[in-house]
Write a protein that holds these residues in place. Structure first.
Motif, PDB file in Angstrom:
ATOM      1  N   ASP A 187      23.096 -45.146 -11.760  1.00 27.48           N
ATOM      2  CA  ASP A 187      21.686 -45.347 -12.110  1.00 27.48           C
ATOM      3  C   ASP A 187      20.762 -45.105 -10.912  1.00 27.48           C
ATOM      4  N   SER A 188      21.285 -44.502  -9.849  1.00 26.77           N
ATOM      5  CA  SER A 188      20.558 -44.129  -8.629  1.00 26.77           C
ATOM      6  C   SER A 188      20.183 -45.310  -7.734  1.00 26.77           C
ATOM      7  N   THR A 189      20.678 -46.505  -7.996  1.00 27.02           N
ATOM      8  CA  THR A 189      20.430 -47.629  -7.107  1.00 27.02           C
ATOM      9  C   THR A 189      21.498 -47.654  -6.018  1.00 27.02           C
ATOM     10  N   GLN A 190      21.172 -48.289  -4.905  1.00 26.40           N
ATOM     11  CA  GLN A 190      22.123 -48.393  -3.801  1.00 26.40           C
ATOM     12  C   GLN A 190      23.033 -49.595  -4.004  1.00 26.40           C
ATOM     13  N   GLY A 191      24.263 -49.452  -3.573  1.00 30.84           N
ATOM     14  CA  GLY A 191      25.242 -50.524  -3.645  1.00 30.84           C
ATOM     15  C   GLY A 191      26.174 -50.441  -2.458  1.00 30.84           C
ATOM     16  N   THR A 192      27.111 -51.352  -2.415  1.00 29.65           N
ATOM     17  CA  THR A 192      28.071 -51.413  -1.320  1.00 29.65           C
ATOM     18  C   THR A 192      29.464 -51.594  -1.890  1.00 29.65           C
ATOM     19  N   LEU A 193      30.427 -50.910  -1.289  1.00 32.71           N
ATOM     20  CA  LEU A 193      31.835 -51.069  -1.642  1.00 32.71           C
ATOM     21  C   LEU A 193      32.559 -51.735  -0.479  1.00 32.71           C
ATOM     22  N   ILE A 194      33.284 -52.793  -0.786  1.00 35.33           N
ATOM     23  CA  ILE A 194      34.123 -53.450   0.212  1.00 35.33           C
ATOM     24  C   ILE A 194      35.555 -53.054  -0.113  1.00 35.33           C
ATOM     25  N   LEU A 195      36.161 -52.264   0.766  1.00 34.13           N
ATOM     26  CA  LEU A 195      37.523 -51.775   0.558  1.00 34.13           C
ATOM     27  C   LEU A 195      38.511 -52.743   1.198  1.00 34.13           C
ATOM     28  N   LEU A 196      39.463 -53.197   0.392  1.00 39.86           N
ATOM     29  CA  LEU A 196      40.382 -54.256   0.798  1.00 39.86           C
ATOM     30  C   LEU A 196      41.813 -53.763   0.941  1.00 39.86           C
ATOM     31  N   SER A 197      42.560 -54.468   1.747  1.00 41.81           N
ATOM     32  CA  SER A 197      44.000 -54.258   1.794  1.00 41.81           C
ATOM     33  C   SER A 197      44.578 -54.707   0.457  1.00 41.81           C
ATOM     34  N   PRO A 198      45.583 -54.015  -0.071  1.00 44.57           N
ATOM     35  CA  PRO A 198      46.198 -54.461  -1.321  1.00 44.57           C
ATOM     36  C   PRO A 198      46.954 -55.788  -1.181  1.00 44.57           C
ATOM     37  N   GLN A 199      47.219 -56.205   0.035  1.00 46.86           N
ATOM     38  CA  GLN A 199      47.964 -57.441   0.293  1.00 46.86           C
ATOM     39  C   GLN A 199      47.076 -58.655   0.018  1.00 46.86           C
ATOM     40  N   ILE A 200      47.512 -59.518  -0.897  1.00 48.11           N
ATOM     41  CA  ILE A 200      46.819 -60.769  -1.195  1.00 48.11           C
ATOM     42  C   ILE A 200      47.540 -61.882  -0.448  1.00 48.11           C
ATOM     43  N   ILE A 201      46.819 -62.532   0.452  1.00 52.61           N
ATOM     44  CA  ILE A 201      47.398 -63.587   1.295  1.00 52.61           C
ATOM     45  C   ILE A 201      46.906 -64.938   0.775  1.00 52.61           C
ATOM     46  N   ARG A 202      47.842 -65.760   0.344  1.00 56.40           N
ATOM     47  CA  ARG A 202      47.473 -67.093  -0.159  1.00 56.40           C
ATOM     48  C   ARG A 202      47.025 -67.970   1.003  1.00 56.40           C
ATOM     49  N   VAL A 203      46.006 -68.793   0.718  1.00 57.37           N
ATOM     50  CA  VAL A 203      45.505 -69.727   1.719  1.00 57.37           C
ATOM     51  C   VAL A 203      45.551 -71.137   1.146  1.00 57.37           C
ATOM     52  N   GLU A 204      45.429 -72.112   2.025  1.00 57.16           N
ATOM     53  CA  GLU A 204      45.384 -73.504   1.595  1.00 57.16           C
ATOM     54  C   GLU A 204      44.175 -73.676   0.677  1.00 57.16           C
ATOM     55  N   ALA A 205      44.396 -74.177  -0.523  1.00 56.82           N
ATOM     56  CA  ALA A 205      43.325 -74.303  -1.514  1.00 56.82           C
ATOM     57  C   ALA A 205      42.230 -75.229  -1.006  1.00 56.82           C
ATOM     58  N   ARG A 206      40.996 -74.807  -1.257  1.00 55.81           N
ATOM     59  CA  ARG A 206      39.842 -75.611  -0.864  1.00 55.81           C
ATOM     60  C   ARG A 206      38.789 -75.470  -1.958  1.00 55.81           C
ATOM     61  N   ALA A 207      38.290 -76.604  -2.431  1.00 55.52           N
ATOM     62  CA  ALA A 207      37.274 -76.584  -3.483  1.00 55.52           C
ATOM     63  C   ALA A 207      35.957 -76.048  -2.937  1.00 55.52           C
ATOM     64  N   LEU A 208      35.246 -75.300  -3.792  1.00 56.16           N
ATOM     65  CA  LEU A 208      33.951 -74.736  -3.406  1.00 56.16           C
ATOM     66  C   LEU A 208      33.090 -74.597  -4.645  1.00 56.16           C
ATOM     67  N   ARG A 209      31.868 -75.063  -4.557  1.00 52.47           N
ATOM     68  CA  ARG A 209      30.948 -74.949  -5.686  1.00 52.47           C
ATOM     69  C   ARG A 209      30.517 -73.496  -5.855  1.00 52.47           C
ATOM     70  N   PRO A 210      30.116 -73.124  -7.067  1.00 58.36           N
ATOM     71  CA  PRO A 210      29.705 -71.743  -7.329  1.00 58.36           C
ATOM     72  C   PRO A 210      28.468 -71.327  -6.514  1.00 58.36           C
ATOM     73  N   PHE A 211      28.397 -70.041  -6.226  1.00 54.57           N
ATOM     74  CA  PHE A 211      27.249 -69.447  -5.550  1.00 54.57           C
ATOM     75  C   PHE A 211      27.155 -67.999  -6.011  1.00 54.57           C
ATOM     76  N   GLN A 212      26.029 -67.364  -5.755  1.00 54.37           N
ATOM     77  CA  GLN A 212      25.860 -65.973  -6.163  1.00 54.37           C
ATOM     78  C   GLN A 212      26.120 -65.039  -4.997  1.00 54.37           C
ATOM     79  N   GLY A 213      26.619 -63.859  -5.301  1.00 55.73           N
ATOM     80  CA  GLY A 213      26.848 -62.840  -4.280  1.00 55.73           C
ATOM     81  C   GLY A 213      27.991 -63.208  -3.360  1.00 55.73           C
TER      82      GLY A 213
END
Length: 143
Positions: free
Chosen positions: A81-107
Motif C-alpha cells: 500500500d506504499s507505506t513504510q514498514g520494518t522487517l526484523i529478521l530472526l534466527s530460526p533458533q527459539i531459545i526458551r527463557v525463564e517465564a516472566r509475566a508481562l502485561r499487554p502493550f502495543q508494538g
C-alpha cells in the motif's frame, strides 16, 4: 547490547510459534543466512546498531515472556500500500527463557540485557513443559 520485546498475537504456545515461522509468508530470504523468520512492524528502531550487536527479540505469549530469538538484521520495506514498514529478521533458533509475566502493550519495546529473563538451561525442561495457563499462574505466585 540491546534487545526488543514484542507480543505474539494469535499464538498460544512455542510449538505453534515455531510452526507459524516455517510458513513462507512469515519468512524472507536473506543473502547471508538464507530463509529467516521475519516480524513485520511499523517503526524502525532508532537504536538499531545496539540491537544488531547481539540483541534478541523476546516474545510474549499468553501474558508470559517465554522465549527469545537472536536478531540477525533489521531492514526497511515499502509495503504493497506504499507505506513504510520494518522487517526484523530472526534466527530460526527459539531459545526458551525463564517465564516472566508481562502485561499487554502495543508494538515493541526496548529491553535492556540486565532486565531480560535468563535462558533456561538444558536441564530446565519441567517449566517449559507446563501448559501456558498453569505456567502463568505459577509465575504470578512467584513459584
Amino acid at each position: 547490547m540491546l534487545n526488543l520485546i514484542k507480543l505474539v498475537v494469535g499464538v498460544s504456545s512455542l510449538e505453534e510459534l515455531a510452526e507459524r515461522q516455517k510458513q513462507s509468508i512469515n519468512c524472507r530470504l536473506h543473502p547471508e543466512h538464507g530463509p529467516l523468520p521475519v516480524v513485520h512492524t511499523r517503526s524502525y528502531p532508532r537504536r538499531c546498531d545496539e540491537i544488531l550487536d547481539g540483541g534478541s527479540l523476546y516474545r510474549v505469549i499468553s501474558g508470559l515472556i517465554l522465549c527469545r530469538q537472536p536478531i540477525l538484521d533489521i531492514v526497511s520495506e515499502t509495503r504493497p500500500d506504499s507505506t513504510q514498514g520494518t522487517l526484523i529478521l530472526l534466527s530460526p533458533q527459539i531459545i526458551r527463557v525463564e517465564a516472566r509475566a508481562l502485561r499487554p502493550f502495543q508494538g515493541w519495546r526496548y529491553l535492556e540485557s540486565k532486565d531480560a529473563p535468563p535462558d533456561l538451561g538444558t536441564g530446565a525442561t519441567t517449566q517449559a513443559a507446563l501448559p501456558p495457563a498453569l505456567q502463568k499462574e505459577l509465575t504470578l505466585l512467584g513459584l
